[in-house]
Write a protein that holds these residues in place. Structure first.
Motif, PDB file in Angstrom:
ATOM      1  N   ALA A 116       0.912  -1.599  -0.254  1.00  0.00           N
ATOM      2  CA  ALA A 116       0.136   0.137   0.204  1.00  0.00           C
ATOM      3  C   ALA A 116       0.847   1.333  -0.259  1.00  0.00           C
ATOM      4  CB  ALA A 116      -0.865  -0.076   1.200  1.00  0.00           C
ATOM      5  N   PRO A 117       1.780   1.314   0.967  1.00  0.00           N
ATOM      6  CA  PRO A 117       2.914   2.590   0.939  1.00  0.00           C
ATOM      7  C   PRO A 117       3.380   3.445  -0.881  1.00  0.00           C
ATOM      8  CG  PRO A 117       3.752   1.357   3.294  1.00  0.00           C
ATOM      9  CD  PRO A 117       2.660   0.356   1.932  1.00  0.00           C
ATOM     10  N   ARG A 237      15.670   5.306  -5.675  1.00  0.00           N
ATOM     11  CA  ARG A 237      15.194   4.735  -5.891  1.00  0.00           C
ATOM     12  C   ARG A 237      13.324   5.131  -5.789  1.00  0.00           C
ATOM     13  NH1 ARG A 237      16.962   2.415 -10.901  1.00  0.00           N
ATOM     14  NH2 ARG A 237      19.085   1.716 -10.244  1.00  0.00           N
ATOM     15  N   TYR A 238      12.955   5.529  -6.878  1.00  0.00           N
ATOM     16  CA  TYR A 238      11.166   6.051  -6.078  1.00  0.00           C
ATOM     17  C   TYR A 238      10.451   4.976  -6.801  1.00  0.00           C
ATOM     18  CZ  TYR A 238      13.976   9.968  -4.530  1.00  0.00           C
ATOM     19  OH  TYR A 238      14.477  11.047  -3.190  1.00  0.00           O
ATOM     20  N   ASP A 239      10.595   3.652  -7.970  1.00  0.00           N
ATOM     21  CA  ASP A 239       9.893   2.994  -8.876  1.00  0.00           C
ATOM     22  C   ASP A 239       9.040   2.164  -7.508  1.00  0.00           C
ATOM     23  OD1 ASP A 239      11.490   0.045  -8.326  1.00  0.00           O
ATOM     24  OD2 ASP A 239      12.670   2.434  -8.856  1.00  0.00           O
ATOM     25  N   VAL A 240       8.313   1.952  -8.094  1.00  0.00           N
ATOM     26  CA  VAL A 240       7.157   0.710  -7.405  1.00  0.00           C
ATOM     27  C   VAL A 240       7.869  -0.356  -6.429  1.00  0.00           C
ATOM     28  CG1 VAL A 240       5.293  -0.845  -6.675  1.00  0.00           C
ATOM     29  CG2 VAL A 240       4.783   1.458  -8.125  1.00  0.00           C
ATOM     30  N   ARG A 243      10.158   0.451  -3.973  1.00  0.00           N
ATOM     31  CA  ARG A 243       9.086   0.850  -2.711  1.00  0.00           C
ATOM     32  C   ARG A 243       9.476  -1.359  -1.668  1.00  0.00           C
ATOM     33  NH1 ARG A 243      11.665   4.424  -3.137  1.00  0.00           N
ATOM     34  NH2 ARG A 243      12.814   3.327  -2.162  1.00  0.00           N
ATOM     35  N   LEU A 244       9.260  -1.538  -2.990  1.00  0.00           N
ATOM     36  CA  LEU A 244       8.038  -3.106  -2.357  1.00  0.00           C
ATOM     37  C   LEU A 244      10.117  -3.852  -1.798  1.00  0.00           C
ATOM     38  CD1 LEU A 244       6.488  -4.606  -5.206  1.00  0.00           C
ATOM     39  CD2 LEU A 244       5.790  -3.358  -3.505  1.00  0.00           C
TER      40      LEU A 244
END
Length: 462
Positions: A116-117, A237-240, A243-244
């Motif tokens: 979710a974040p 890094r800011y890609d999904v 983040r996962l």
């Protein structure tokens, strides 16, 4: 006779024990009529028999639900009693694994909390530059008075955006491999969801061979990107995907590589396809209604002038957002939602057994005159007031509903508005009515025949 007897034993011998519905054929029930014209069949049966319609799909009990309170019970209040349809998920288990689309129970809830974040708050602001830049790259290839099919253009664009925002990848070989694999996967999934039986992946049918080859291609791309991230680090890094990879559960544990693979493929395929379809349908409607297109373009010019759009502009682009909302009302990409009861349940005064297939159709709900005046008419201005707050909770549900509502809905709306805005700054579009187009209800609602437009340059360059 065996199937008929099984059905009667599951629902009771008297027709008073079940809602009304079409009689159907011996043995096959309503399966043939449903398969021949899905949209026409569900629309007509809902109109004729009401908000709870009993169906017999070759001996398998099914329920078409259009009552908003019953839908809330299924998707929210008693959602633990309903799962994604097991037969449908077995068709695609090898592709999506245990990703958010297919997983169930506590394991799904844990994954949802971890993912979710990446789709919330300030994280979304990091994606607008990529969306607008890649849209301009597409538009740079267009010429004044060019006639083109907008649907493949939208598919390629949203795939490139997904690759950039999910993986931070713009490599042409990755895009080409993903595009080819995605086309093969969608074609095979469309075929599988039409079958009443499951044929194991190991059976060497031509479609199965392409399906397994496409899965290996996506796994190779995703695995190589994960390995590169592990080697280079995630800082900055800011890609999904990054983040996962950074996410940790309550015990401090990260996602395994296998689960990262499942989530990456799920988000890539589920994300880009539905957004591309929403944009294709939107441009079909805009191309047919030049006065609405002109009003949208005027709002965009007033808000932006000649500068590039950003996420911060979206709250002021009310009419443009309303165009997207109204398009998804008339042509919801997710035209039907399936569930299966795992225990007995009651709806509308009827008692039902476990194992009933439940269909909920945004196509029906979004065209219901109880909720929408002139439901067949494209009227974006209907969303400019308080309609969204006045509607019953599940009268409008382009992203599903309940705990399993699409995790990327905020990203999808942001992406759609930014793409629409950027395109309208540079081009207007005229629908080419000589090209036949038919809504085709496959996994998602597709424009069979394409959406053919003549694009005209607005003489705006950035």
């Amino acid at each position: 006779m065996v199937l008929s007897s099984l059905l009667q034993s599951r629902i009771g011998s008297s027709s008073s024990h079940r809602p009304p519905g079409p009689k159907g054929l011996p043995f096959l029930g309503n399966l043939v009529a449903f398969g021949r014209d899905e949209l026409g069949f569900i629309t007509e049966t809902a109109r004729r028999y009401g908000d709870l319609v009993w169906l017999n799909l070759a001996g398998w009990p099914a329920l078409l639900v259009s009552d908003v309170e019953a839908i809330e019970t299924i998707l929210v209040k008693d959602h633990d009693n309903y799962i994604k349809h097991r037969l449908a998920l077995r068709h695609v288990k090898a592709l999506f694994g245990n990703g958010l689309l297919t997983n169930e129970g506590e394991s799904w809830r844990r994954q949802r909390r971890l993912a979710a974040p990446a789709f919330a708050g300030q994280q979304l602001l990091a994606y607008d530059t990529a969306i607008v830049s890649l849209t301009h790259q597409m538009l740079d290839r267009w010429t004044n008075d060019q006639v083109l099919n907008i649907h493949p253009e939208m598919m390629e664009l949203t795939l490139r955006i997904a690759a950039k925002t999910l993986f931070d990848s713009e490599a042409e070989w990755d895009i080409a491999d993903i595009d080819h694999a995605a086309n093969d996967l969608v074609t095979e999934m469309e075929s599988r969801f039409k079958r009443p039986i499951l044929i194991p992946d190991g059976v060497p049918l031509p479609g199965h061979l392409r399906y397994r080859r496409a899965i290996r291609t996506l796994e190779r791309v995703v695995s190589s990107i994960i390995a590169e991230r592990r080697a280079s680090g995630l800082e900055g890094r800011y890609d999904v995907l990054s983040r996962l990879m950074e996410a940790r559960d309550e015990m401090g544990k990260p996602m395994s590589d296998a689960l990262l693979r499942d989530e990456a493929i799920t988000l890539l395929l589920a994300g880009h396809d539905t957004t591309a379809l929403a944009l294709s349908w939107t441009w079909l409607l805009l191309g047919q209604r030049p006065e609405i297109q002109a009003r949208m373009a005027a709002e965009i010019a007033d808000v932006l002038g000649d500068r590039l759009a950003t996420t911060h502009d979206i709250p002021r682009l009310k009419y443009t957002e309303s165009v997207a909302l109204e398009s998804m009302r008339i042509y919801p990409p997710a035209w039907i939602i399936g569930r299966e009861s795992i225990g007995t349940f009651k709806l509308g005064g009827y008692a039902f057994p476990a194992g009933v297939t439940i269909f909920i159709s945004p196509w029906i709900l979004h065209r219901d005159p109880r909720y929408f005046a002139e439901p067949e008419t494209f009227r974006p201005e209907r969303w400019m007031g308080n309609l969204a707050h006045e509607l019953p909770r599940f009268a409008y549900m382009p992203f599903g509903g309940g705990p399993r509502i699409c995790i990327g809905q905020r990203f999808a709306m942001m992406e759609a508005v930014l793409i629409l805005t950027t395109m309208a700054q540079r081009f207007s579009a005229e629908w080419q009515s000589g090209h036949k187009m038919t809504p085709f209800p496959s996994i998602n609602l597709r424009p069979m025949g394409g959406v053919w437009l003549k694009v005209k340059d607005r003489q705006t360059r950035h």
